[in-house]
Scaffold this motif. Structure first.
Motif, PDB file in Angstrom:
ATOM      1  N   THR A  73      -2.399   6.688  -2.019  1.00  0.00           N
ATOM      2  CA  THR A  73      -3.803   6.512  -2.817  1.00  0.00           C
ATOM      3  C   THR A  73      -3.712   5.385  -3.924  1.00  0.00           C
ATOM      4  OG1 THR A  73      -2.592   8.282  -4.443  1.00  0.00           O
ATOM      5  CG2 THR A  73      -4.069   9.069  -2.617  1.00  0.00           C
ATOM      6  N   ARG A  74      -2.405   4.816  -3.989  1.00  0.00           N
ATOM      7  CA  ARG A  74      -2.080   3.709  -4.883  1.00  0.00           C
ATOM      8  C   ARG A  74      -1.512   2.352  -4.184  1.00  0.00           C
ATOM      9  NH1 ARG A  74      -4.508   4.996  -9.503  1.00  0.00           N
ATOM     10  NH2 ARG A  74      -3.154   3.678 -10.882  1.00  0.00           N
ATOM     11  N   GLN A  75      -1.667   1.520  -4.967  1.00  0.00           N
ATOM     12  CA  GLN A  75      -0.924   0.169  -4.249  1.00  0.00           C
ATOM     13  C   GLN A  75      -0.161  -0.554  -5.523  1.00  0.00           C
ATOM     14  OE1 GLN A  75      -3.901  -2.857  -2.802  1.00  0.00           O
ATOM     15  NE2 GLN A  75      -5.499  -1.828  -4.186  1.00  0.00           N
ATOM     16  N   ASN A  78      -5.984   2.138  -4.453  1.00  0.00           N
ATOM     17  CA  ASN A  78      -6.097   1.690  -3.324  1.00  0.00           C
ATOM     18  C   ASN A  78      -7.436   1.084  -2.931  1.00  0.00           C
ATOM     19  OD1 ASN A  78      -7.351   4.008  -2.873  1.00  0.00           O
ATOM     20  ND2 ASN A  78      -5.976   4.702  -1.023  1.00  0.00           N
ATOM     21  N   TYR A 126       0.850  -1.315   0.030  1.00  0.00           N
ATOM     22  CA  TYR A 126       0.088   0.061   0.078  1.00  0.00           C
ATOM     23  C   TYR A 126       0.766   1.228   0.030  1.00  0.00           C
ATOM     24  CZ  TYR A 126      -3.750  -2.951   0.684  1.00  0.00           C
ATOM     25  OH  TYR A 126      -4.883  -3.865   0.526  1.00  0.00           O
TER      26      TYR A 126
END
Length: 365
Positions: free
Chosen positions: A305-307, A324, A302
């Motif tokens: 805002t993104r993964q 995410n 993680y």
């Protein structure tokens, strides 16, 4: 300020080739970054531009003048090193003034330019302070100020942020770029950090094994790498690479990977070798209900805002950049879909990118 032109510049040390026949032009007012791993020849190239090393062959022009064999003191350039190289027995004001004192500049002019430079770098409140008591960031500003105060034709910087911690490095990246914009300086900046290069450069020259592999704006180098090395070196995480099957002819719009067909930008040349490699950025892969490849989720990282999702497939391990909001778990079987317009095919032997509609887009757009 001025253009800097290298024409077939080569540097050898005995039998060792440090720089192979480099030719490129750094434009007036440009922030030009030379990027590559340690030992690739970028610092040697910078030192030849500075006059600290003489080329074995080739020509170097500064503002149209041939300076190939001129000493550094005759080139009207300023060099900023990774180590600050300040005079510890002098305060900030005297450190800034030293280059002008050495040139015999009138005292009133020295005072005016020192105060102007200090204000520009936001260290005017430190002029009477000892440099030994300054933070790393402020010492780097003083080192930059010593270069700026001379008003040279070009600034050369050799990993000037390498000694700073991550927080200061990020701050100084932003400040260096803003400073460059304010003084409209021709700047040549050497680094091994692709994040620094992408954040600051007008153009990047990617080097490896003494050779310049690609020169272009950051977005172009990222989206349309000239070689597999460039594709792997630029980007965090790096581009994914998938072994392809079968021969490809000019006009091909699909490639086979692990027995599955994946759409690609139309190729403009035959791929003579049976070996090909498909390159895809993590953000150009999507996890959907149906896709060209399937695999099991290996790990999920993680990142706000993104993964980053790592997936093991029949073609190999792939990294996917996803929102995410997507929910996947370790071991889950997923399908992967590819953004066909953004994929790159590399020659399996030469590792050069095969020309395609993606690269034609760079020429016409």
């Amino acid at each position: 300020m001025a253009d800097i032109a290298l024409r077939n510049v080569r540097k050898t040390f005995g039998d060792f080739v440090a720089v192979k026949d480099s030719s490129f032009t750094i434009h007036d007012g440009e922030f030009f970054v030379m990027l590559g791993p340690s030992g690739c020849g970028k610092t040697t190239t910078l030192r030849m531009i500075a006059g600290l090393e003489l080329p074995t062959s080739g020509q170097i022009l500064l503002d149209g003048e041939d300076v190939t064999f001129n000493r550094a003191s005759q080139r009207d350039i300023a060099f900023v090193f990774q180590l600050f190289a300040l005079y510890p027995h002098m305060n900030v004001r005297k450190n800034l003034a030293f280059p002008l004192v050495s040139q015999g500049t009138p005292r009133a002019e020295i005072r005016r330019r020192v105060e102007e430079t200090a204000k520009l770098l936001r260290i005017d409140h430190l002029l009477n302070s000892s440099v030994s008591g300054l933070s790393s960031g402020d010492r780097q500003r003083v080192a930059l100020g010593r270069a700026i105060v001379r008003r040279p034709k070009a600034f050369l910087m050799d990993e000037p942020l390498g000694a700073l911690d991550a927080e200061f490095r990020e701050l100084m990246c932003e400040e260096l770029r803003l400073l460059h914009n304010r003084i409209d300086a021709t700047t040549v900046y050497v680094t091994h950090d692709q994040i620094e290069a992408m954040a600051m450069a007008d153009r990047i020259a990617v080097m490896n094994q003494a050779e310049v592999l690609q020169i272009g704006p950051p977005a172009e180098v990222y989206a349309r790498p000239a070689t597999r090395f460039v594709a792997n070196f630029i980007g965090s995480p790096a581009m994914n690479f998938l072994p392809a099957e079968g021969r490809l002819a000019a006009g091909a719009t699909a490639i086979r990977v692990a027995g599955k067909e994946i759409s690609i930008p139309r190729l403009h040349e035959n791929l003579d070798s049976a070996e090909a490699v498909l390159g895809v950025r993590p953000e150009h892969i999507s996890i959907r209900e149906e896709g060209a490849l399937r695999g099991a989720v290996f790990a999920v990282e993680y990142m706000g805002t993104r993964q980053l999702i790592t997936v093991d497939t029949e073609a190999g391990r792939l990294r996917v950049r996803a929102p995410n909001t997507l929910r996947v778990t370790d071991g889950q079987n997923v399908a992967l879909s590819f953004d066909a317009d953004r994929l790159v095919v590399f020659h399996g032997e030469t590792e050069a990118a095969v020309p395609s509609d993606l690269y034609a887009e760079a020429r016409h757009g």
